[in-house]
Design a protein around this motif. Structure first.
Motif, PDB file in Angstrom:
ATOM      1  N   LEU A 268       0.790  -1.231   0.000  1.00  0.00           N
ATOM      2  CA  LEU A 268       0.000   0.000   0.000  1.00  0.00           C
ATOM      3  C   LEU A 268       0.825   1.287   0.000  1.00  0.00           C
ATOM      4  N   PRO A 269       1.866   1.409   0.809  1.00  0.00           N
ATOM      5  CA  PRO A 269       2.637   2.659   0.758  1.00  0.00           C
ATOM      6  C   PRO A 269       3.186   2.964  -0.644  1.00  0.00           C
ATOM      7  N   GLU A 270       3.724   1.944  -1.311  1.00  0.00           N
ATOM      8  CA  GLU A 270       4.242   2.127  -2.672  1.00  0.00           C
ATOM      9  C   GLU A 270       3.105   2.420  -3.654  1.00  0.00           C
ATOM     10  N   LEU A 271       1.994   1.723  -3.491  1.00  0.00           N
ATOM     11  CA  LEU A 271       0.858   1.938  -4.379  1.00  0.00           C
ATOM     12  C   LEU A 271       0.314   3.354  -4.245  1.00  0.00           C
TER      13      LEU A 271
ATOM     14  N   LYS B 112       1.821  -7.096  -8.437  1.00  0.00           N
ATOM     15  CA  LYS B 112       2.089  -6.254  -9.599  1.00  0.00           C
ATOM     16  C   LYS B 112       0.814  -5.544 -10.033  1.00  0.00           C
ATOM     17  N   VAL B 113       0.978  -4.298 -10.435  1.00  0.00           N
ATOM     18  CA  VAL B 113      -0.133  -3.560 -11.031  1.00  0.00           C
ATOM     19  C   VAL B 113      -0.139  -3.917 -12.513  1.00  0.00           C
ATOM     20  N   ILE B 114      -1.238  -4.509 -12.962  1.00  0.00           N
ATOM     21  CA  ILE B 114      -1.356  -4.943 -14.348  1.00  0.00           C
ATOM     22  C   ILE B 114      -1.840  -3.792 -15.229  1.00  0.00           C
ATOM     23  N   ASP B 115      -2.778  -3.018 -14.711  1.00  0.00           N
ATOM     24  CA  ASP B 115      -3.326  -1.879 -15.448  1.00  0.00           C
ATOM     25  C   ASP B 115      -3.910  -0.905 -14.432  1.00  0.00           C
ATOM     26  N   VAL B 116      -4.088   0.340 -14.862  1.00  0.00           N
ATOM     27  CA  VAL B 116      -4.547   1.385 -13.952  1.00  0.00           C
ATOM     28  C   VAL B 116      -5.405   2.380 -14.723  1.00  0.00           C
ATOM     29  N   ASP B 117      -6.409   2.948 -14.032  1.00  0.00           N
ATOM     30  CA  ASP B 117      -7.249   3.987 -14.628  1.00  0.00           C
ATOM     31  C   ASP B 117      -7.965   4.746 -13.516  1.00  0.00           C
TER      32      ASP B 117
ATOM     33  N   TYR C 162      -0.074   5.427  -7.422  1.00  0.00           N
ATOM     34  CA  TYR C 162      -1.415   5.260  -7.997  1.00  0.00           C
ATOM     35  C   TYR C 162      -2.544   5.833  -7.139  1.00  0.00           C
ATOM     36  N   ALA C 163      -2.248   6.703  -6.206  1.00  0.00           N
ATOM     37  CA  ALA C 163      -3.265   7.238  -5.290  1.00  0.00           C
ATOM     38  C   ALA C 163      -4.468   7.779  -6.057  1.00  0.00           C
TER      39      ALA C 163
ATOM     40  N   PRO D 239      -6.191   4.094  -2.147  1.00  0.00           N
ATOM     41  CA  PRO D 239      -6.610   5.290  -1.392  1.00  0.00           C
ATOM     42  C   PRO D 239      -5.604   6.431  -1.571  1.00  0.00           C
ATOM     43  N   LEU D 240      -6.049   7.630  -1.268  1.00  0.00           N
ATOM     44  CA  LEU D 240      -5.189   8.795  -1.338  1.00  0.00           C
ATOM     45  C   LEU D 240      -4.117   8.755  -0.256  1.00  0.00           C
ATOM     46  N   GLU D 241      -4.466   8.183   0.872  1.00  0.00           N
ATOM     47  CA  GLU D 241      -3.533   7.996   1.973  1.00  0.00           C
ATOM     48  C   GLU D 241      -4.034   6.824   2.787  1.00  0.00           C
ATOM     49  N   GLY D 242      -3.203   6.302   3.650  1.00  0.00           N
ATOM     50  CA  GLY D 242      -3.663   5.199   4.491  1.00  0.00           C
ATOM     51  C   GLY D 242      -2.536   4.393   5.047  1.00  0.00           C
ATOM     52  N   LYS D 243      -2.925   3.425   5.834  1.00  0.00           N
ATOM     53  CA  LYS D 243      -1.983   2.520   6.473  1.00  0.00           C
ATOM     54  C   LYS D 243      -2.342   1.110   6.072  1.00  0.00           C
TER      55      LYS D 243
END
Length: 136
Positions: free
Chosen positions: A74-77, A92-97, A81-82, A129-133
């Motif tokens: 999550l921290p890297e994501l 692995k992130v396969i795709d994003v939108d 990708y926030a 999420p925009l931020e989180g733990k």
């Protein structure tokens, strides 16, 4: 409590062979197998009922694994990708939108998604999420 168990010669030979190969005594091997089957039954019991209407045990394991990996990363994501939806698989992130529907429309006919739907009736697409733990 101790009980005596009778094992036929074929299974006794197999048990001895496994013991030689793994360097475990037969009682340890039997105990491990009993524990393994007990844990499987516990998982099946935990996922039965309402969840069973939607997920098989395999699907539940798949989603749990992906969710745990997602939480771990999550921290890297969040850094990359926030606020966006990701199709996520085995770390692995396969795709994003930014639009979940657009993402799903784009990936729906890929081999990965077809395979996951066939195996688990599920894929792991999630909003970062925009931020989180990390969930503990």
């Amino acid at each position: 409590m101790t009980i005596n168990i009778q094992i036929d010669s074929e299974h006794l030979e197999k048990l001895a062979y496994i013991g030689q190969q793994t360097h475990n005594d037969p009682s340890t091997l039997l105990s491990q197998e009993i524990d393994r089957q007990y844990q499987q039954l516990q998982i099946q019991t935990a996922t039965s009922g309402v969840e069973e209407l939607f997920w098989s045990t395999e699907a539940h394991s798949y989603i749990t694994k992906q969710s745990d990996l997602f939480d771990t990363m999550l921290p890297e994501l969040i850094e990359q990708y926030a606020g966006r939806y990701v199709l996520f698989e085995d770390g692995k992130v396969i795709d994003v939108d930014v639009d979940e529907d657009v993402l799903l429309d784009r990936v729906w006919e890929t081999d990965l998604v077809r395979d996951r739907i066939a195996k688990y009736n599920s894929i792991f697409c999630h909003l970062v999420p925009l931020e989180g733990k990390v969930n503990a």
